[in-house]
Design an enzyme around this catalytic site. Sequence first.
Site, short mmCIF file in Angstrom:
data_model
loop_
_atom_site.label_atom_id
_atom_site.label_comp_id
_atom_site.label_asym_id
_atom_site.label_seq_id
_atom_site.Cartn_x
_atom_site.Cartn_y
_atom_site.Cartn_z
N CYS A 131 0.83 -1.21 0.00
CA CYS A 131 0.00 0.00 0.00
C CYS A 131 0.87 1.26 0.00
CB CYS A 131 -0.92 -0.02 1.22
SG CYS A 131 -1.92 1.47 1.35
N CYS A 134 -0.49 4.14 2.17
CA CYS A 134 -0.34 3.94 3.62
C CYS A 134 1.12 4.14 4.05
CB CYS A 134 -0.74 2.54 4.05
SG CYS A 134 -2.19 1.89 3.25
N ASP A 135 2.05 3.59 3.29
CA ASP A 135 3.43 3.48 3.76
C ASP A 135 4.43 4.35 3.01
OD1 ASP A 135 2.48 1.52 5.48
OD2 ASP A 135 2.86 -0.09 4.05
#
Length: 301
Positions: A131, A134-135
């Site tokens: 992701c 997200c990261d």
Amino acid sequence: MKDLIIIGAGPAGLTAAVYALRAGRSVLLLEAKNYGGQIVNTPEIENYPGLKSVSGFDFAQALYEQATGFGAELVYEKACGIEDRNGIKAVLTESGHEYEGRAVIIATGAKNRPLGLPREEELIGRGISYCATCDGMFFRKKDVAVCGGGNTALEDAFFLSNYCNKVYVIHRRDEFRGSAKDLEKLKTRPNVEFVLNANVTDLIGDAKLTAVEVTDKLTGEKREIPVSGLFVAIGQIPDNLAFTGVAKLDGSGYIEAGEDCRTGTPGVYTAGDCRTKEVRQLTTAAADGAVAALAASSGLE
Ligand code: NAP
């Protein structure tokens, strides 16, 4: 007992909830992880009709608020089976609970496909991610790689090129499944390098990922590319084995159903990416949610 139990609170499940509630039905949503499904990982949606540009997170949030605003109840439990009890459907969960409904919609979506390399799981959170939204920020000013050639890979690479020093796009072919527009946009980025006709064949690094080994498909030549992060974006796989008692799966694990979203078992419908279909998009997931909810609702008359 609810009129309708919807398994999965992604775009298909939440849309189904909106339609069923507006048809006067009571709805319970069961969700194993987080509402919104995979769309929360998409940095920018530019192809949902009527919305010029919206982040996947904002879209999911708005849809969740719309469904709960109409009265949807959401329980965070993973469904692990459906039993038919004289026409009533009992949905069993891994937490040991049972929820009864007059009809069920399975809208479990799909999960990220792993590369299947040794130590891939161990290195999640230590360089391996599925992701980018997200990261991605953890890799600010670092070198990273994205593996895949679909829309997700192209969008992830573009997103990461905003923050990272260098982004390698590693794809097993020299043609992309993702949209030509996104590919052209990505090619304008000076810090993006394409590594084509190549597979990631090894993950290097002890405590953390430090490099990936890449093998050229045409020459067999191997080389190491030093990176701190590898974003795996090679598609999805469904997770429907728990429902084989009430729904037939195709060879890839998707629930067999046509555009009417009927599984063949009375009172059991399916919607979204978990269903056999040609096109898996936000629009088609939402369309399935509407079709399944209206069919289920009218089936209760
Ligand atoms: P996808 O379209 O299925 O693409 C997966 C990519 O990974 C393909 O390029 C494939 O290569 C490659 N691949 C598959 N297995 C592999 C393996 N074992 N090793 C190496 N490479 C592998 O998946 P996606 O990009 O996640 O997209 C899924 C669906 O969501 C698609 O319908 C997509 O259009 C949609 N989506 C839409 C948007 C948007 O519209 N904004 C954004 C994201 C996703 P090959 O090409 O060689 O098969």
